[in-house]
Design a protein around this motif. Structure first.
Motif, mmCIF file in Angstrom:
data_model
loop_
_atom_site.group_PDB
_atom_site.id
_atom_site.type_symbol
_atom_site.label_atom_id
_atom_site.label_comp_id
_atom_site.label_asym_id
_atom_site.label_seq_id
_atom_site.Cartn_x
_atom_site.Cartn_y
_atom_site.Cartn_z
ATOM 1 N N LEU A 133 -31.929 -29.898 -57.947
ATOM 2 C CA LEU A 133 -30.950 -29.168 -57.161
ATOM 3 C C LEU A 133 -30.002 -30.213 -56.586
ATOM 4 O O LEU A 133 -30.421 -31.332 -56.286
ATOM 5 N N ALA A 134 -28.741 -29.852 -56.438
ATOM 6 C CA ALA A 134 -27.774 -30.798 -55.877
ATOM 7 C C ALA A 134 -26.975 -30.115 -54.776
ATOM 8 O O ALA A 134 -26.619 -28.943 -54.884
ATOM 9 N N LEU A 135 -26.718 -30.851 -53.724
ATOM 10 C CA LEU A 135 -25.901 -30.373 -52.611
ATOM 11 C C LEU A 135 -24.557 -31.097 -52.672
ATOM 12 O O LEU A 135 -24.509 -32.324 -52.784
ATOM 13 N N GLU A 144 -17.468 -33.580 -52.930
ATOM 14 C CA GLU A 144 -18.204 -34.838 -52.960
ATOM 15 C C GLU A 144 -19.702 -34.549 -52.992
ATOM 16 O O GLU A 144 -20.179 -33.642 -52.314
ATOM 17 N N PRO A 145 -20.427 -35.324 -53.815
ATOM 18 C CA PRO A 145 -21.878 -35.124 -53.852
ATOM 19 C C PRO A 145 -22.505 -35.592 -52.551
ATOM 20 O O PRO A 145 -22.109 -36.601 -51.981
ATOM 21 N N VAL A 146 -23.488 -34.842 -52.078
ATOM 22 C CA VAL A 146 -24.192 -35.185 -50.844
ATOM 23 C C VAL A 146 -25.570 -35.745 -51.181
ATOM 24 O O VAL A 146 -25.907 -36.851 -50.777
ATOM 25 N N GLU A 147 -26.365 -34.968 -51.916
ATOM 26 C CA GLU A 147 -27.718 -35.413 -52.243
ATOM 27 C C GLU A 147 -28.254 -34.590 -53.404
ATOM 28 O O GLU A 147 -27.904 -33.429 -53.564
ATOM 29 N N THR A 148 -29.120 -35.211 -54.194
ATOM 30 C CA THR A 148 -29.798 -34.538 -55.300
ATOM 31 C C THR A 148 -31.286 -34.498 -54.996
ATOM 32 O O THR A 148 -31.849 -35.476 -54.509
ATOM 33 N N PHE A 149 -31.901 -33.360 -55.304
ATOM 34 C CA PHE A 149 -33.313 -33.127 -55.017
ATOM 35 C C PHE A 149 -34.019 -32.832 -56.335
ATOM 36 O O PHE A 149 -33.876 -31.739 -56.890
ATOM 37 N N ALA A 150 -34.759 -33.806 -56.849
ATOM 38 C CA ALA A 150 -35.432 -33.652 -58.136
ATOM 39 C C ALA A 150 -36.599 -32.698 -58.037
ATOM 40 O O ALA A 150 -37.359 -32.732 -57.059
ATOM 41 N N PHE A 151 -36.717 -31.815 -59.053
ATOM 42 C CA PHE A 151 -37.885 -30.959 -59.132
ATOM 43 C C PHE A 151 -39.096 -31.815 -59.420
ATOM 44 O O PHE A 151 -38.984 -32.931 -59.965
#
Length: 156
Positions: A133-135, A144-151
């Motif tokens: 998931l990406a914020l 602008e990308p904030v953070e990526t959350f890997a499954f």
């Protein structure tokens, strides 16, 4: 994603893409909830293994073209986040998920129709892998990308 990114570069009007190919789960979560959103995304990703997504069909967007996506896990993640943020969602984000990856948008209806017909003529269902998931944050035009959350790593 490389395939979808290549199609976006070819099919979007010049200068109209701000980000690469993606599937949007929510369009407008209030910025003042960023800490909570980060927490909820991290928790959802930690509890969900990476999963396959079926690229099911080419769909018309009226002024663009997209690929419709299917995965029960995707629906579950979306519903979970929808419940968590229900008091803060726009009417658009409170609706059910119509999962898709847009490869063309903001063109004349005739151009979009021709694109849909062309893509359908060679389309066959396939599978992609959902890995995170990406914020992203909207900053008045660009994103602008904030953070990526890997499954969680899958077992297959």
């Amino acid at each position: 994603m490389a395939r979808f990114d290549a199609e976006r570069r070819e099919l979007f009007p010049a200068g109209r893409t701000q980000v690469g190919a993606h599937l949007t789960l929510f369009h407008a979560v209030p910025g003042e909830l960023e800490d909570r959103v980060r927490h909820d995304l991290a928790e959802a990703a930690r509890e969900q293994e990476a999963f396959d997504v079926r690229v099911a069909e080419v769909m018309s967007l009226g002024r663009g073209a997209a690929y419709r996506l299917e995965a029960p896990e995707l629906e579950q993640v979306h519903r979970r986040l929808q419940r968590a943020w229900s008091d803060h969602l726009t009417p658009q984000d409170a609706q059910g998920l119509r999962a898709h990856v847009t490869v063309q948008n903001k063109v004349a209806p005739e151009a979009a129709k021709a694109t849909v017909e062309r893509l359908r003529s060679t389309f066959s269902p396939s599978t992609a892998r959902a890995e995170s998931l990406a914020l992203w944050r909207y900053v008045g035009g660009p994103w602008e990308p904030v953070e990526t959350f890997a499954f969680a790593p899958g077992t297959d």
